[in-house]
Design an enzyme around this catalytic site. Structure first.
Site, PDB file in Angstrom:
ATOM      1  N   LEU A 133     -14.670  59.260 -59.233  1.00 44.74           N
ATOM      2  CA  LEU A 133     -16.050  58.688 -59.220  1.00 44.74           C
ATOM      3  C   LEU A 133     -17.087  59.920 -59.875  1.00 44.74           C
ATOM      4  CD1 LEU A 133     -16.396  57.754 -55.340  1.00 44.74           C
ATOM      5  CD2 LEU A 133     -15.638  56.594 -57.357  1.00 44.74           C
ATOM      6  N   HIS A 134     -17.967  59.139 -60.668  1.00 41.98           N
ATOM      7  CA  HIS A 134     -18.981  59.725 -61.272  1.00 41.98           C
ATOM      8  C   HIS A 134     -20.121  59.461 -61.106  1.00 41.98           C
ATOM      9  CE1 HIS A 134     -18.903  56.415 -63.717  1.00 41.98           C
ATOM     10  NE2 HIS A 134     -17.779  56.606 -64.139  1.00 41.98           N
ATOM     11  N   HIS A 172     -21.014  55.546 -60.635  1.00 40.38           N
ATOM     12  CA  HIS A 172     -20.532  54.886 -59.306  1.00 40.38           C
ATOM     13  C   HIS A 172     -21.569  55.409 -58.185  1.00 40.38           C
ATOM     14  CE1 HIS A 172     -16.353  55.752 -61.292  1.00 40.38           C
ATOM     15  NE2 HIS A 172     -16.260  54.478 -60.948  1.00 40.38           N
ATOM     16  N   GLY A 226     -21.457  47.809 -62.184  1.00 40.59           N
ATOM     17  CA  GLY A 226     -22.235  48.396 -63.289  1.00 40.59           C
ATOM     18  C   GLY A 226     -22.078  47.839 -64.432  1.00 40.59           C
ATOM     19  N   ASP A 233     -20.076  47.852 -67.524  1.00 38.15           N
ATOM     20  CA  ASP A 233     -18.843  46.754 -67.579  1.00 38.15           C
ATOM     21  C   ASP A 233     -19.424  45.089 -67.624  1.00 38.15           C
ATOM     22  OD1 ASP A 233     -16.352  48.551 -67.583  1.00 38.15           O
ATOM     23  OD2 ASP A 233     -17.461  49.135 -65.769  1.00 38.15           O
ATOM     24  N   SER A 277     -17.737  57.493 -67.556  1.00 40.39           N
ATOM     25  CA  SER A 277     -16.483  56.621 -67.265  1.00 40.39           C
ATOM     26  C   SER A 277     -15.436  57.434 -66.718  1.00 40.39           C
ATOM     27  CB  SER A 277     -16.025  55.869 -68.684  1.00 40.39           C
ATOM     28  OG  SER A 277     -14.724  55.679 -68.495  1.00 40.39           O
ATOM     29  N   SER A 278     -14.789  57.036 -65.732  1.00 48.18           N
ATOM     30  CA  SER A 278     -13.533  58.013 -65.295  1.00 48.18           C
ATOM     31  C   SER A 278     -12.768  58.296 -66.508  1.00 48.18           C
ATOM     32  CB  SER A 278     -12.698  57.303 -64.454  1.00 48.18           C
ATOM     33  OG  SER A 278     -13.663  56.668 -63.276  1.00 48.18           O
TER      34      SER A 278
HETATM   35  P1  AMP Z   1     -14.587  51.508 -62.062  1.00 48.25           P
HETATM   36  O1  AMP Z   1     -14.241  52.850 -61.108  1.00 48.25           O
HETATM   37  O2  AMP Z   1     -14.434  52.112 -63.593  1.00 48.25           O
HETATM   38  O3  AMP Z   1     -13.466  50.370 -61.825  1.00 48.25           O
HETATM   39  O4  AMP Z   1     -15.912  51.373 -61.793  1.00 48.25           O
HETATM   40  C1  AMP Z   1     -16.436  51.002 -60.380  1.00 48.25           C
HETATM   41  C2  AMP Z   1     -17.760  50.201 -60.723  1.00 48.25           C
HETATM   42  O5  AMP Z   1     -18.784  51.415 -61.308  1.00 48.25           O
HETATM   43  C3  AMP Z   1     -17.912  49.308 -61.629  1.00 48.25           C
HETATM   44  O6  AMP Z   1     -18.819  48.375 -61.230  1.00 48.25           O
HETATM   45  C4  AMP Z   1     -18.554  49.817 -63.004  1.00 48.25           C
HETATM   46  O7  AMP Z   1     -19.061  48.779 -63.678  1.00 48.25           O
HETATM   47  C5  AMP Z   1     -19.362  50.937 -62.467  1.00 48.25           C
HETATM   48  N1  AMP Z   1     -19.699  51.897 -63.514  1.00 48.25           N
HETATM   49  C6  AMP Z   1     -18.673  52.550 -64.219  1.00 48.25           C
HETATM   50  N2  AMP Z   1     -19.252  53.421 -65.090  1.00 48.25           N
HETATM   51  C7  AMP Z   1     -20.465  53.378 -64.898  1.00 48.25           C
HETATM   52  C8  AMP Z   1     -21.878  53.786 -65.198  1.00 48.25           C
HETATM   53  N3  AMP Z   1     -21.557  54.829 -66.345  1.00 48.25           N
HETATM   54  N4  AMP Z   1     -22.765  53.393 -64.952  1.00 48.25           N
HETATM   55  C9  AMP Z   1     -23.052  52.671 -64.228  1.00 48.25           C
HETATM   56  N5  AMP Z   1     -22.161  51.931 -63.274  1.00 48.25           N
HETATM   57  C10 AMP Z   1     -20.757  52.145 -63.750  1.00 48.25           C
END
Ligand code: AMP
Length: 309
Positions: free
Chosen positions: A31-32, A35, A147, A150, A185-186
């Site tokens: 997470l960042h 998230h 987010g 995406d 981004s992760s």
């Molecule tokens: P993930 O863990 O990459 O599947 O992302 C989980 C959720 O976090 C998804 O809805 C992503 O679109 C959102 N997310 C990822 N990166 C960002 C970001 N930089 N800003 C806002 N939301 C994000």
């Protein structure tokens, strides 16, 4: 915050909160602040906030980064607890995909066969919509948060949700960026130092296109050429750089208030994606700042996050 791992533990934890409503933030962990911004938004609702951490194998194509995808549940749990999450749902593989699970949810190919779907293959978005459908079935949320980074994924999930889970309200959070504009981004963790520096070309490319639109350019081909020149100068070749309607994801021949630019670039072994509004990309300088940037200089944050939205 409690951590639950099975469907029955999840159901029991949610039961007392059903009346008030459940807010849900699905993630793949590592997470960042992107998230975190979604969790914080979810925590403004009544009721309970659930975040899931599950690295979903079915959305990775063979040869992609499923095995090396960063995993750090301990750190994730701390971040979630600090930011208003009540329940961490961290299932094992067979909780999401029990033996015999053989369902796949596919969404309109006009949304799934383009952009990331054309590069990663159509199974990518089938994997995404299937796991989100499965998670929605387990969590049964009233609100679910995704987010804008995406953007195509949001379009696919909105379509799936409207058809199968009409009582779930999809909420979106704006893209959270690092101080040089790179979308968090992760996968940024994979970047070596020089690759990380090069990655800042991506928001620069989006800003240049947005700026040219603001200056009156309305030809999408010219706008794409402007962005391509910036990538070229940095030695980058996009997997795609396209201007499309942000609602329908159709190709845009006419720029209007729904127009967005979508980009995917491979830097070294890391695939990065981003997107931005063409028309109001300028107006969001402060709001793109890092949510935990209270210690960072507001000026530098505003400057660097520049015009990308
Ligand atoms: P993930 O863990 O990459 O599947 O992302 C989980 C959720 O976090 C998804 O809805 C992503 O679109 C959102 N997310 C990822 N990166 C960002 C970001 N930089 N800003 C806002 N939301 C994000």
């Amino acid at each position: 915050m409690i951590t639950v791992r099975t469907a029955s533990e999840l159901t029991a934890a949610l039961e007392p909160h059903r009346q008030e409503g459940v807010s849900f933030v699905p993630t793949m962990g590592a997470l960042h602040d992107g998230h975190v911004s979604l969790v914080r938004a979810a925590s403004t609702n009544p009721g309970v906030v659930v975040a899931s951490v599950f690295v979903n194998p079915t959305q990775f194509a063979p040869g992609e980064d499923f095995e090396r995808y960063p995993r750090n549940e301990g750190r994730d749990a701390i971040l979630l607890a600090e930011n208003g999450c009540d329940i961490l749902f961290a299932p094992e593989m067979d909780v999401i995909y029990p033996p015999g699970f053989a369902t796949s949810v596919t969404v309109d190919p006009r949304l799934t066969a383009i952009l990331c779907g054309s590069v990663r293959g159509e199974s990518h978005f089938a994997g995404v919509s299937t796991v989100v459908a499965r998670l929605f079935g387990l969590v049964n949320p009233r609100w679910a948060y995704f987010g804008e980074k995406d953007w195509q994924q949001v379009a696919v999930i909105r379509a799936m949700t409207a058809d199968i889970f009409p009582s779930v309200e999809i909420k979106t959070g704006r893209t959270i960026r690092d101080t040089d504009g790179l979308a968090l981004s992760s996968r940024n963790a994979y970047l070596k130092d020089e690759e990380r520096a090069l990655a800042a070309t991506i928001p620069q490319c989006l800003s240049a296109i947005s700026n040219a639109t603001a200056a009156g350019e309305r030809n999408p081909h010219v706008l794409v050429d402007i962005g391509t020149a910036i990538l070229d100068a940095a030695g980058l070749k996009p997997e795609y750089l396209e201007i499309r309607n942000g609602r329908t994801l159709r190709n845009d021949e006419e720029i209007d208030h729904d127009s967005r630019v979508f980009i995917a670039v491979q830097i070294g072994s890391t695939r990065l994606i981003d997107n931005a509004s063409l028309v109001d990309g300028h107006q969001d300088i402060d709001e793109t700042s890092h949510p935990s940037s209270s210690t960072a200089s507001p000026a530098s944050t505003a400057n660097a996050a520049a015009t990308v939205r």
